[in-house]
Design an enzyme around this catalytic site. Sequence first.
Site, PDB file in Angstrom:
ATOM      1  N   HIS A  62      -0.708  -7.065 -49.395  1.00 54.35           N
ATOM      2  CA  HIS A  62       0.633  -6.707 -48.943  1.00 54.35           C
ATOM      3  C   HIS A  62       1.180  -5.674 -49.511  1.00 54.35           C
ATOM      4  O   HIS A  62       1.950  -5.089 -49.021  1.00 54.35           O
ATOM      5  CB  HIS A  62       1.569  -8.177 -48.940  1.00 54.35           C
ATOM      6  CG  HIS A  62       2.706  -8.258 -48.631  1.00 54.35           C
ATOM      7  ND1 HIS A  62       3.197  -8.897 -47.366  1.00 54.35           N
ATOM      8  CD2 HIS A  62       3.850  -7.647 -49.210  1.00 54.35           C
ATOM      9  CE1 HIS A  62       4.568  -8.742 -47.478  1.00 54.35           C
ATOM     10  NE2 HIS A  62       4.946  -8.019 -48.433  1.00 54.35           N
ATOM     11  N   GLU A  63       0.986  -5.909 -51.012  1.00 56.33           N
ATOM     12  CA  GLU A  63       1.500  -4.843 -51.879  1.00 56.33           C
ATOM     13  C   GLU A  63       1.079  -3.483 -51.563  1.00 56.33           C
ATOM     14  O   GLU A  63       1.768  -2.432 -51.695  1.00 56.33           O
ATOM     15  CB  GLU A  63       1.590  -5.070 -53.379  1.00 56.33           C
ATOM     16  CG  GLU A  63       2.199  -6.578 -53.702  1.00 56.33           C
ATOM     17  CD  GLU A  63       3.710  -6.611 -53.035  1.00 56.33           C
ATOM     18  OE1 GLU A  63       4.277  -5.626 -52.975  1.00 56.33           O
ATOM     19  OE2 GLU A  63       3.816  -7.837 -52.585  1.00 56.33           O
ATOM     20  N   HIS A 117       2.825  -2.021 -48.943  1.00 58.68           N
ATOM     21  CA  HIS A 117       4.217  -1.544 -49.067  1.00 58.68           C
ATOM     22  C   HIS A 117       4.022  -0.038 -49.719  1.00 58.68           C
ATOM     23  O   HIS A 117       4.814   0.914 -49.372  1.00 58.68           O
ATOM     24  CB  HIS A 117       4.924  -2.204 -49.970  1.00 58.68           C
ATOM     25  CG  HIS A 117       5.592  -3.356 -49.505  1.00 58.68           C
ATOM     26  ND1 HIS A 117       6.616  -3.259 -48.702  1.00 58.68           N
ATOM     27  CD2 HIS A 117       5.528  -4.687 -49.970  1.00 58.68           C
ATOM     28  CE1 HIS A 117       7.158  -4.420 -48.195  1.00 58.68           C
ATOM     29  NE2 HIS A 117       6.382  -5.310 -48.960  1.00 58.68           N
ATOM     30  N   CYS A 154       8.156 -11.431 -46.672  1.00 64.74           N
ATOM     31  CA  CYS A 154       8.427 -10.292 -47.391  1.00 64.74           C
ATOM     32  C   CYS A 154       9.884 -10.268 -47.910  1.00 64.74           C
ATOM     33  O   CYS A 154      10.890 -10.555 -47.249  1.00 64.74           O
ATOM     34  CB  CYS A 154       8.389  -9.060 -46.511  1.00 64.74           C
ATOM     35  SG  CYS A 154       8.613  -7.426 -47.313  1.00 64.74           S
ATOM     36  N   LEU A 155       9.934 -10.062 -49.347  1.00 65.41           N
ATOM     37  CA  LEU A 155      11.097  -9.988 -49.836  1.00 65.41           C
ATOM     38  C   LEU A 155      12.350  -8.991 -49.355  1.00 65.41           C
ATOM     39  O   LEU A 155      13.478  -9.004 -49.532  1.00 65.41           O
ATOM     40  CB  LEU A 155      10.839  -9.806 -51.466  1.00 65.41           C
ATOM     41  CG  LEU A 155      10.288 -10.883 -52.328  1.00 65.41           C
ATOM     42  CD1 LEU A 155      10.097 -10.440 -53.689  1.00 65.41           C
ATOM     43  CD2 LEU A 155      10.818 -12.273 -51.908  1.00 65.41           C
ATOM     44  N   GLY A 160       4.747 -11.178 -55.078  1.00 65.97           N
ATOM     45  CA  GLY A 160       4.542  -9.824 -55.402  1.00 65.97           C
ATOM     46  C   GLY A 160       5.784  -8.869 -55.146  1.00 65.97           C
ATOM     47  O   GLY A 160       6.819  -9.133 -54.414  1.00 65.97           O
ATOM     48  N   GLN A 170       9.991  -1.435 -52.877  1.00 64.58           N
ATOM     49  CA  GLN A 170      10.924  -2.631 -52.444  1.00 64.58           C
ATOM     50  C   GLN A 170      12.277  -2.404 -53.345  1.00 64.58           C
ATOM     51  O   GLN A 170      13.119  -3.231 -53.280  1.00 64.58           O
ATOM     52  CB  GLN A 170      10.190  -3.563 -52.606  1.00 64.58           C
ATOM     53  CG  GLN A 170       9.299  -3.876 -51.424  1.00 64.58           C
ATOM     54  CD  GLN A 170       8.588  -5.376 -51.708  1.00 64.58           C
ATOM     55  OE1 GLN A 170       7.655  -5.571 -52.361  1.00 64.58           O
ATOM     56  NE2 GLN A 170       9.264  -6.491 -50.945  1.00 64.58           N
TER      57      GLN A 170
HETATM   58 NI    NI Z   1       6.923  -7.230 -49.060  1.00 61.27          NI
END
Ligand code: NI
Length: 173
Positions: free
Chosen positions: A139-140, A143, A97-98, A46, A51
């Site tokens: 999670h998204e 964000h 998380c990226l 995701g 991000q």
């Molecule tokens: Ni993330």
Amino acid sequence: MAVLDLVYEGDPRLRQKATKIRHVDDSLRRLAANMHETMHAARGVGLAGPQIGIMRRIAVVHIPENYDDDGAPAVTLNLVNPEIIRAHGRVCAYEGCLSIPGWTGEVPRAEAITVKAIDLDNRPLRIKAHKSLARAIQHEIDHLDGILFLDRVEDKATIRQLEEVGEEDVVEA
Ligand code: NI
């Protein structure tokens, strides 16, 4: 298509609330395509606007086939203005998380959710999700509200380096 630069923890944009999108146009469709490319390059499931420094309410999700269960199909989503309208159950699992590379921790999430959003053609979308898809979507949406998964870890002793847990057991988004 292009791989975009990721924004990392410590950048104030990850702590801001993203703004609602009034209308999906070609530039947003191009952005979504680039977000998919960026997510795949980073091997995540995701990615949300903040991000990549875009403070608008857009997120992409891609759960590969066989991710939770053998035979489970792949799911690809473009979510504009996503909102959880129903949630039930609670399940803890390792999440990453990226924007926080190399770290993981156990995060409680709703087990099943219903989400409404609009798609890239400005049509209303309603999705029922469970397991990793539900986790990635929650999670998204976090964000888009300036919330990071570490904020949601209840047992701080579970915060560990990703390599200790093993990437295959972590939902990274
Ligand atoms: Ni993330």
